[in-house]
Design an enzyme around this catalytic site. Structure first.
Site, PDB file in Angstrom:
ATOM      1  N   HIS A 563      36.949  93.906  31.926  1.00 20.73           N
ATOM      2  CA  HIS A 563      35.872  93.208  31.216  1.00 20.73           C
ATOM      3  C   HIS A 563      36.297  91.773  30.947  1.00 20.73           C
ATOM      4  O   HIS A 563      37.454  91.394  31.176  1.00 20.73           O
ATOM      5  CB  HIS A 563      35.587  93.910  29.876  1.00 20.73           C
ATOM      6  N   ASP A 565      36.165  88.958  27.720  1.00 15.51           N
ATOM      7  CA  ASP A 565      35.999  89.111  26.282  1.00 15.51           C
ATOM      8  C   ASP A 565      34.783  88.386  25.699  1.00 15.51           C
ATOM      9  O   ASP A 565      34.254  88.799  24.671  1.00 15.51           O
ATOM     10  CB  ASP A 565      37.264  88.660  25.547  1.00 15.51           C
ATOM     11  N   HIS A 635      39.883  91.280  32.637  1.00 18.94           N
ATOM     12  CA  HIS A 635      41.113  92.045  32.441  1.00 18.94           C
ATOM     13  C   HIS A 635      40.802  93.456  31.977  1.00 18.94           C
ATOM     14  O   HIS A 635      39.686  93.741  31.549  1.00 18.94           O
ATOM     15  CB  HIS A 635      42.000  91.358  31.403  1.00 18.94           C
ATOM     16  N   ARG A 645      50.311 103.990  22.958  1.00 16.80           N
ATOM     17  CA  ARG A 645      50.457 102.558  23.235  1.00 16.80           C
ATOM     18  C   ARG A 645      49.792 101.776  22.115  1.00 16.80           C
ATOM     19  O   ARG A 645      48.602 101.916  21.855  1.00 16.80           O
ATOM     20  CB  ARG A 645      49.775 102.253  24.581  1.00 16.80           C
TER      21      ARG A 645
END
Ligand SMILES: O=C(O)CCC(=O)C(=O)O
Ligand SMILES: [Fe+3]
Length: 824
Positions: A563, A565, A635, A645
């Site tokens: 996507h 941002d 990204h 994570r």
């Protein structure tokens, strides 16, 4: 009887011997000087106390059968008879025990040496020379506590620490006052959840406090301090002289509250010191299931702060647990009641002196009822405060204007410079931050990979914060990822973290860390991308994604699809549409990684097709990927296939209008916890939705403003079953700043976000019941059924008052750099 030698003489002898290297004489005389000084002090206090008992005012004039009412002069005589007798009593008592009255008079300079604990500096060397290591260490430590900037002594202590044969227990404070020592011990047990021991020590502390207070007060009855006056010119009539001296005495007595709350090694006295004992006590007793005592202490605390909401809540809770009929007869402590009465009378006299003679009085206590201060004075103070606030604001505005002017100047010159200066590759503010990959190396523009932005410890602390916040069960736990069904997702914003911190669910310190570290990342980005205008936070989110083990079988998806941002990526068209619902105002993004003990989860940059990977970043602690939030930087995140994570995702905007409001609120709250303002927190009305239920007690809320560990609150059988769900909140955890319910370090009143507690069925009022009396001010109670999720907690916001108080400068702390050396 034995009359002590004057301690100034002993001190001089010791110093003389020091220069001759006669260590034993140093020790002998210096130890004696310290001892005799203490003796003089305690004899004086004892003499005055016993004389006060022998010649108490209020009795009838002895020798006269009846004091005729209305006959002033006879009553006056009665009063002065007592004065004379008291003087005589004190005189002969002191002469008896100490010799002539002038014998122990010392110069102000010498007095100061003792205050600065200088004798221990000499002793330290002398003990060391004759190989009395344990005593040398204790003397060194005692001296250093009062002189934290003393470089040599710090070095000495470091040296002692490394020496064989030196034990931790040797680092004593030989001047520690019993009431303070007990209080500090109590606090440390309290922090360790050892509530039984904590209560024991706080009880002794209270007792010692009153002993020390008595002594301190009676020692105020010393000589008149001409202080600045030329006393030869001072001529006042009988009553004025008495008034001047007595006001000085009363001021001194009032100051004992500060005196007793101070200790070497802390630059500020403990705020609200005596009341806080009862705050700690009530919670310690509650945790020891001693409800009578908890009630007694809560009631005692309320003598000081009758409107304290949290304490009233706690009291109601304890009373309900014990039974109202048993709770009602329990009384607040009488000594405290008397102490308050006496102190208030003193304050009233002092204020009278203020109004009548202009003798200044600054009330050291925070608990004084408002109407003790005369209204005229109150109004004047308010007006002064407002003036101060206005001046502060005006200065602020001026500064802003100047800043804008400077900015514009800078812009003018940098507009020209722009042409040759690259837009990236600026200096980083911190030495420990390294540029690992530039935009070029990442095959794009407006991209950077930084390392070393935060430390391992900080990474762990934030990860713990995320997990504690998630445990809280505010809808995060167990919620599948919005991006992949094979992962679990938990997120916490800065404001949420601060609120949980305030409640004690997570360490407030960690919430602050979250806040501060995101600030650091912002600065790094601003300087690396050479931004002329500042970045503003648009959103900050601490996010952990965990692989769901049983859902990993041949998964193909990403943890976070590719996507952009600040626009909607239409990969089929290689286009990005900058329109809502995209967050179009976002200009820069940064992801700060906290760990690497998981599988998968690589961050990838791609082309606009969302397929062609141009760069890949493996997360690790302290690493930041920073990039422009626009279409140059599509990204995503590869699937996390094992483990958890965690990362802090930060988005920035150049447009101040889009600055994250939550963050400002979080900042305000954090400020409130650490600055010496007395601002009130008031309830966020929108959130204080539930109706008041005065008869349903809330479990004790224990907001700790220090940090709290992750350990769950203990389960207490007497607490209504549902209340155990999130337990009485964790007690103070921050070892240094353990604080009882709802108080900041500075005594600023903070309303602890009350625990939303579910109640046992029999105590529950039906949710719908309205009694018509509700006001936003009233405690909003949870009307809850079993299994119902706790309703939204009340949040707090800052009352308007705070600006005027921001001006108070923080005192320098003990960790400030040493300033100058003192030679022996
Ligand atoms: O967690 C990451 O590495 C990236 C997350 C991301 O891009 C986002 O949340 O917008
Ligand atoms: Fe993103």
């Amino acid at each position: 009887s034995h009359i002590p030698e004057p301690y100034d003489f002993l001190f001089d002898t010791a110093v003389e011997a020091y220069y001759k290297g006669d260590w034993l004489t140093v020790i002998l005389n210096m130890e004696k000087a310290l001892m005799n000084k203490a003796t003089v002090r305690s004899v004086k206090a004892q003499c005055r106390l016993s004389c006060a008992n022998q010649t108490a005012f209020g009795d009838r004039l002895s020798g006269l059968e009846v004091a005729r009412p209305g006959d002033g002069s006879v009553e006056d005589l009665g009063f002065f008879q007592k004065v004379l007798k008291r003087a005589d009593c004190v005189n002969s008592c002191e002469t008896d025990k100490l010799g002539t009255p002038t014998m122990h008079e010392v110069t102000d300079e010498l007095e100061l040496e003792f205050t600065k604990r200088t004798p221990y500096n000499y002793l330290q060397v002398a003990y060391f020379k004759i190989n009395q290591l344990d005593k040398a260490v204790a003397a060194a430590n005692t001296f250093f506590l009062a002189n934290p900037d003393h470089t040599e002594m710090k070095q000495n202590l470091d040296y002692y620490r490394m020496m064989a044969g030196v034990q931790l227990e040797d680092f004593k404070d030989l001047e520690a006052k019993p009431h303070m020592a007990e209080f500090l011990l109590g606090k440390s047990y309290y922090s360790d959840d050892s509530f039984g021991l904590a209560a024991d020590h706080f009880e002794v502390a209270v007792e010692e406090h009153f002993t020390a207070d008595k002594e301190c007060r009676v020692l105020c009855e010393g000589a008149y301090n001409y202080d600045g006056y030329n006393y030869m010119e001072y001529s006042a009539d009988l009553f004025q002289t008495m008034t001047d001296h007595y006001m000085q005495v009363l001021n001194c007595k009032q100051h004992c509250a500060v005196e007793l709350a101070s200790t070497a090694g802390r630059d500020k006295p403990f705020e609200d010191f005596l009341p806080s004992h009862f705050n700690y006590l009530q919670f310690s007793y509650y945790n020891s299931e001693k409800y009578e005592r908890a009630i007694e202490c809560a009631k005692t605390f309320l003598l000081f702060h009758p409107d304290d909401e949290v304490m009233n809540q706690n009291l109601a809770y304890y009373s309900a647990v014990l039974g109202d009929d048993k709770a009602r007869p329990i009384k607040a402590r009488q000594v405290v009641k008397l102490h308050i009465q006496q102190s208030i009378l003193e304050k009233e006299l002092l204020y009278f002196g203020y109004e009548a003679f202009g003798i200044t009085f600054v009330d050291p206590d925070t608990w004084t009822p408002e109407d003790v201060m005369p209204k005229k004075l109150r109004d004047k103070q308010k007006a002064d405060k407002e003036t101060a606030a206005r001046i502060t604001e005006e200065i602020g505005n001026l500064m802003k204007e100047i800043e804008t002017m400077v900015e514009e100047k800078k812009k003018d010159s940098s507009d020209m410079a722009m042409i040759i200066v690259p837009t990236e590759g600026g200096a980083l503010l911190h030495d420990d931050i390294k540029v690992t990959m530039t935009a070029n190396q990442l095959n794009g523009s407006q991209r950077v990979l930084l390392d070393g932005v935060i430390s391992e410890d900080q990474c762990r602390e934030l990860q713990r914060l995320s997990n504690s916040a998630a445990l809280k069960g505010d809808g995060y736990r167990g919620r599948p990822s919005p991006h992949s069904p094979s992962e679990m997702f938990q997120g916490v914003t800065v404001l949420k973290a601060v609120k949980l911190g305030q409640e004690g669910t997570v360490p407030l310190k960690s919430a602050r860390l979250f806040f501060d570290l995101s600030e650091k990342v912002k600065k790094a980005l601003e300087s690396y991308f050479r931004l002329d205008a500042p970045l503003y936070f648009s959103y900050s989110h601490l996010v952990c994604r965990s692989a769901i083990d049983e859902k990993q079988g041949d998964r193909e998806d990403l943890s976070h699809p590719v996507h952009v941002d600040n626009c909607l990526l239409v990969s089929e068209l290689n286009e990005c549409i900058k329109e809502p619902p995209a967050y179009t105002h976002r200009d820069y993004s940064a992801i700060l990684y906290l760990n690497n003990d998981f599988e998968g989860g690589e961050f990838i940059f791609t082309e606009l097709d969302a397929k062609t990977v141009t760069a890949e970043v493996r997360p690790q602690c302290g690493r930041v990927v920073g990039f422009g939030a626009g279409q140059e930087n599509p990204h995503g995140v590869r699937a996390v296939t094992m483990g958890q994570r965690c990362a802090v995702a930060l988005w920035f905007t150049l447009d101040p209008a889009h600055e994250e409001k939550e963050r400002i609120q979080a900042q305000d709250m954090l400020n409130m916890f650490s600055t010496p303002v007395n601002a009130e927190f008031i309830k966020n009305e929108a959130n204080a939705a539930s109706e008041p239920q005065p008869t349903t007690p809330e479990p004790p809320a224990q907001a700790d403003l220090g940090n709290a560990d992750d350990k769950p609150a203990e389960q207490k059988p007497d607490v209504p079953a549902d209340a155990q769900a999130d337990g009485p909140a964790d007690p103070a955890e921050d070892k240094a700043e353990a604080k009882p319910v709802g108080k900041t370090k500075t005594g600023a009143k903070v309303k602890a976000a009350p625990k939303a507690k579910a109640k046992t069925a029999d105590k529950v009022k039906p949710a719908a019941k309205k009694d018509g009396k509700q006001t936003v001010k009233t405690q909003a109670k949870q009307a809850v059924k079993k299994d119902v999720k706790p309703a939204a907690k009340k949040t707090v916001k800052v009352a308007a008052e705070k600006d005027s108080k921001k001006t108070k400068a923080a005192a320098t702390s003990a960790s400030d750099p040493p300033n100058g050396r003192e030679e022996l």
